[in-house]
Structure formats: C-alpha cells, structure tokens
Design a protein around this motif. Sequence first.
Motif, PDB file in Angstrom:
ATOM      1  N   ILE A 221       0.844  -1.191   0.000  1.00 48.22           N
ATOM      2  CA  ILE A 221       0.000   0.000   0.000  1.00 48.22           C
ATOM      3  C   ILE A 221       0.884   1.248   0.000  1.00 48.22           C
ATOM      4  O   ILE A 221       2.107   1.159   0.151  1.00 48.22           O
ATOM      5  N   ILE A 222       0.235   2.398  -0.149  1.00 46.40           N
ATOM      6  CA  ILE A 222       0.879   3.691   0.085  1.00 46.40           C
ATOM      7  C   ILE A 222       0.380   4.200   1.427  1.00 46.40           C
ATOM      8  O   ILE A 222      -0.816   4.082   1.733  1.00 46.40           O
ATOM      9  N   ALA A 223       1.267   4.745   2.252  1.00 48.13           N
ATOM     10  CA  ALA A 223       0.845   5.301   3.541  1.00 48.13           C
ATOM     11  C   ALA A 223       1.142   6.786   3.593  1.00 48.13           C
ATOM     12  O   ALA A 223       2.162   7.255   3.083  1.00 48.13           O
ATOM     13  N   VAL A 224       0.226   7.510   4.225  1.00 53.75           N
ATOM     14  CA  VAL A 224       0.391   8.935   4.508  1.00 53.75           C
ATOM     15  C   VAL A 224       0.359   9.071   6.029  1.00 53.75           C
ATOM     16  O   VAL A 224      -0.701   8.963   6.645  1.00 53.75           O
ATOM     17  N   SER A 225       1.530   9.241   6.637  1.00 53.33           N
ATOM     18  CA  SER A 225       1.634   9.339   8.094  1.00 53.33           C
ATOM     19  C   SER A 225       1.586  10.812   8.484  1.00 53.33           C
ATOM     20  O   SER A 225       2.510  11.573   8.193  1.00 53.33           O
ATOM     21  N   VAL A 226       0.511  11.214   9.132  1.00 53.02           N
ATOM     22  CA  VAL A 226       0.217  12.634   9.371  1.00 53.02           C
ATOM     23  C   VAL A 226       0.974  13.163  10.587  1.00 53.02           C
ATOM     24  O   VAL A 226       0.972  12.542  11.652  1.00 53.02           O
ATOM     25  N   ASP A 227       1.605  14.307  10.414  1.00 51.95           N
ATOM     26  CA  ASP A 227       2.260  14.974  11.528  1.00 51.95           C
ATOM     27  C   ASP A 227       1.422  16.197  11.915  1.00 51.95           C
ATOM     28  O   ASP A 227       1.502  17.246  11.279  1.00 51.95           O
ATOM     29  N   PHE A 228       0.603  16.031  12.938  1.00 49.20           N
ATOM     30  CA  PHE A 228      -0.291  17.091  13.391  1.00 49.20           C
ATOM     31  C   PHE A 228       0.365  17.889  14.524  1.00 49.20           C
ATOM     32  O   PHE A 228       1.321  17.434  15.149  1.00 49.20           O
ATOM     33  N   ARG A 229      -0.162  19.071  14.773  1.00 53.17           N
ATOM     34  CA  ARG A 229       0.352  19.880  15.882  1.00 53.17           C
ATOM     35  C   ARG A 229       0.032  19.196  17.210  1.00 53.17           C
ATOM     36  O   ARG A 229      -1.053  18.636  17.380  1.00 53.17           O
ATOM     37  N   ARG A 230       0.972  19.279  18.139  1.00 49.07           N
ATOM     38  CA  ARG A 230       0.820  18.587  19.410  1.00 49.07           C
ATOM     39  C   ARG A 230       0.430  19.542  20.538  1.00 49.07           C
ATOM     40  O   ARG A 230       0.799  20.713  20.555  1.00 49.07           O
ATOM     41  N   ALA A 231      -0.298  18.979  21.470  1.00 50.63           N
ATOM     42  CA  ALA A 231      -0.624  19.675  22.707  1.00 50.63           C
ATOM     43  C   ALA A 231       0.542  19.487  23.684  1.00 50.63           C
ATOM     44  O   ALA A 231       1.377  18.613  23.496  1.00 50.63           O
ATOM     45  N   PRO A 232       0.626  20.292  24.741  1.00 56.90           N
ATOM     46  CA  PRO A 232      -0.312  21.354  25.127  1.00 56.90           C
ATOM     47  C   PRO A 232      -0.026  22.696  24.457  1.00 56.90           C
ATOM     48  O   PRO A 232      -0.827  23.619  24.585  1.00 56.90           O
ATOM     49  N   GLU A 233       1.103  22.810  23.717  1.00 60.24           N
ATOM     50  CA  GLU A 233       1.388  24.083  23.051  1.00 60.24           C
ATOM     51  C   GLU A 233       0.275  24.449  22.068  1.00 60.24           C
ATOM     52  O   GLU A 233      -0.065  25.620  21.897  1.00 60.24           O
ATOM     53  N   ASN A 234      -0.266  23.408  21.410  1.00 62.82           N
ATOM     54  CA  ASN A 234      -1.391  23.587  20.487  1.00 62.82           C
ATOM     55  C   ASN A 234      -2.528  22.697  20.981  1.00 62.82           C
ATOM     56  O   ASN A 234      -2.657  21.546  20.555  1.00 62.82           O
ATOM     57  N   PRO A 235      -3.336  23.201  21.903  1.00 61.84           N
ATOM     58  CA  PRO A 235      -4.345  22.343  22.519  1.00 61.84           C
ATOM     59  C   PRO A 235      -5.376  21.842  21.512  1.00 61.84           C
ATOM     60  O   PRO A 235      -5.577  22.436  20.451  1.00 61.84           O
ATOM     61  N   LEU A 236      -6.015  20.738  21.865  1.00 63.96           N
ATOM     62  CA  LEU A 236      -7.123  20.257  21.050  1.00 63.96           C
ATOM     63  C   LEU A 236      -8.175  21.354  20.955  1.00 63.96           C
ATOM     64  O   LEU A 236      -8.361  22.108  21.899  1.00 63.96           O
ATOM     65  N   PRO A 237      -8.806  21.520  19.794  1.00 61.44           N
ATOM     66  CA  PRO A 237      -8.908  20.557  18.684  1.00 61.44           C
ATOM     67  C   PRO A 237      -7.852  20.689  17.591  1.00 61.44           C
ATOM     68  O   PRO A 237      -8.113  20.258  16.460  1.00 61.44           O
ATOM     69  N   ALA A 238      -6.672  21.254  17.863  1.00 62.55           N
ATOM     70  CA  ALA A 238      -5.667  21.446  16.805  1.00 62.55           C
ATOM     71  C   ALA A 238      -5.356  20.136  16.077  1.00 62.55           C
ATOM     72  O   ALA A 238      -5.308  20.104  14.845  1.00 62.55           O
ATOM     73  N   ALA A 239      -5.143  19.044  16.836  1.00 63.02           N
ATOM     74  CA  ALA A 239      -4.799  17.763  16.197  1.00 63.02           C
ATOM     75  C   ALA A 239      -5.939  17.271  15.300  1.00 63.02           C
ATOM     76  O   ALA A 239      -5.698  16.705  14.227  1.00 63.02           O
ATOM     77  N   TYR A 240      -7.173  17.473  15.732  1.00 57.56           N
ATOM     78  CA  TYR A 240      -8.321  17.074  14.909  1.00 57.56           C
ATOM     79  C   TYR A 240      -8.411  17.940  13.653  1.00 57.56           C
ATOM     80  O   TYR A 240      -8.652  17.426  12.555  1.00 57.56           O
ATOM     81  N   ASP A 241      -8.242  19.229  13.814  1.00 56.75           N
ATOM     82  CA  ASP A 241      -8.305  20.137  12.662  1.00 56.75           C
ATOM     83  C   ASP A 241      -7.228  19.795  11.635  1.00 56.75           C
ATOM     84  O   ASP A 241      -7.492  19.745  10.427  1.00 56.75           O
ATOM     85  N   ASP A 242      -6.000  19.533  12.128  1.00 54.93           N
ATOM     86  CA  ASP A 242      -4.892  19.187  11.232  1.00 54.93           C
ATOM     87  C   ASP A 242      -5.154  17.867  10.512  1.00 54.93           C
ATOM     88  O   ASP A 242      -4.832  17.709   9.327  1.00 54.93           O
ATOM     89  N   SER A 243      -5.735  16.926  11.237  1.00 55.30           N
ATOM     90  CA  SER A 243      -6.017  15.609  10.651  1.00 55.30           C
ATOM     91  C   SER A 243      -7.056  15.719   9.554  1.00 55.30           C
ATOM     92  O   SER A 243      -6.964  15.052   8.509  1.00 55.30           O
ATOM     93  N   TRP A 244      -8.042  16.571   9.741  1.00 59.06           N
ATOM     94  CA  TRP A 244      -9.060  16.784   8.701  1.00 59.06           C
ATOM     95  C   TRP A 244      -8.440  17.458   7.481  1.00 59.06           C
ATOM     96  O   TRP A 244      -8.758  17.099   6.338  1.00 59.06           O
TER      97      TRP A 244
END
Length: 315
Positions: free
Chosen positions: A104-127
């Motif tokens: 397969i092909i994989a896309v491994s997502v690097d989202f912003r991390r908390a607590p510097e970027n609190p949720l929902p940042a990781a959800y927003d980045d993933s979308w």
Amino acid sequence: METEVAYDLFPMARIYKDGRVERLMGTATVSPSLDEKTDVRSKDVAISSDSAVSARLYIPNAAISSLHKLPILVYFHGGGFIVETAWSPLYHNYLNALVAEANIIAVSVDFRRAPENPLPAAYDDSWIALKWVASHFAGNGPEEWLNSHANLKKVFMAGDSAGGNIVHNMGIRLGEEKLNGIELPNAIMVHPYFWGNEPLPLETTDPKERSFAEGFWLATNPTTTGCDDPLVNPATDPRLSGLGFNRVLICVAKKDTLRQRNWHYKELLRESGWGGVVEVMEAPGEDHVFHLFNPGCDNAAKMMKKLVSFINDDK
C-alpha cells in the motif's frame, strides 16, 4: 524554586504550571529514506502552506515503476497528543513494515501537538490531511506519488492510542461532512484512547491509573468539560450512529488500561444503531501499543497479519 508540575504523565511527559513541557520519550527522529530491509521508499511533504500540517509518505519501491495503483492508508500516530511525531523511529519502522506487507501507500500525518497547540488542533490538522489526500481524486493533486500510484477508491484510516481517538473523531466528522471525491469506509483503531469519568465494569478503579489516563485528556484539552466529553467518551456522543465508516477493526491488548473502553466501543456502536461491521482482535498478555515496542513478537506478527488482511480483503 522548582516550578510546580501541573500534569505528571511519567514516563511520557511532564507539563508544568508555567507552561513548560518536558517530553521524556518520543523525541528521536529519523529521516525519510529507501529502507533496505523492506524496500519501501519514504519522503516528507508539506500538506498545507498556510498551516503546520505535514506528512511522511511511504511507497513500495517497486510500485514507482509500476502502472498498478495501490490502496492508501492515512495513519495518525499515538503519544497522548503530546509525544511522538510522524518522524519517530517507532512509527517510521512500523509503517515501513506495514507498507511492505500490505503493498500500500501510507500517509503518516504529523499534526500539531498539545499542550502548546491544545485540542482541537490535532483534529483540525487531521481533517486538513484527509482533504489533502482527497484533492488527488482526479489525478491532478499536488503529490505525484498519489496522482500516479494511488487508488483513491481504496482509502483507509488507521491510528493507535491518541491516533485511534483521532480516527474515531474523523469518522464522526465524515458522518456529517463528506470529502470531495473520496470515501473512507474502512478504519483501524489500535488501542484507541477513550475514557470516562466513571469506571466501567472490570475497569481499573486505582486512583493513580485513572488519574494517568484522564491526565492526557485534561492536559491537552483545557476547555473540556472532562472525561465525559464526547471527543473522548463516545458513550456521550449522540452522533455515534452516524459514524462514517462501514467496516471497523479495533485492536485491543489484554493488559491495557484502555481495554474495557475498547470493547465497550464495539457495544456502543451496536447499541447506537450504526449500520456497519465492527471486529475486535485482542492480543493476550500484551500491554498498550506493544506492537511498536516489540514488533518482532508473535502477537505483533499476528496483528500485522490481521491489519494486512483487513486492508487487502477490500482491494
């Protein structure tokens, strides 16, 4: 004078009241490469010029010279939303192996991390990452590997721990908001991070263990109502029946503190009236994300085989 600790999440992290974050693991990184062991090639891409979202892409080296198009796996790493990245050796090694095994092909997502970027940042980045993948459906997206070698009719989502939580929440969003051009009917959640204020039957009542499990949620989402927030406790989410997946595989570890929540998730889906098919695979004698730390063990090999068959059954 020593700064007071707000959240002691040892052995993973400590978060201090002055805002300082001490990451105790998951800080090592490795560069993309052509992996000699698996013959999988990887590279890093910026997903959005106006955001911090990026990803590591993986493709079997032989696929680059082939006309055959491969399924895509969009992967969200774990680490309690706080530690680890898409560049971590743990994830780089595991995805090299999974891409080789499943072809397969994989896309491994690097989202912003908390607590510097609190949720929902990781959800927003993933979308944003999912929308980026979808932008290739007509073969004219920004990434040549996906334009030339990816089958956009076969897109999967997977994640472990906090990444499993992200998969679930992306599924809730998919139930309400479609992605242009693609569907993501199949999802894998490995030891997903779900919790709640009150213990489930057979779930730990040890105050230290419960405090540790809830600490990640409170530390990463300071505006939350607590651990009965629908984002972390699907039992409280009235939208659960609309989960935008047709097939879900949940991987559970027998010794994992989250085990009861993972099994309970299957029951919640059934009781909600959701119309899909859910399957649970439990690894006896294993703890949380054992497959990353001990990928050579028998249970990790069995889990890998299960993930590969789940993906390939739908090719």
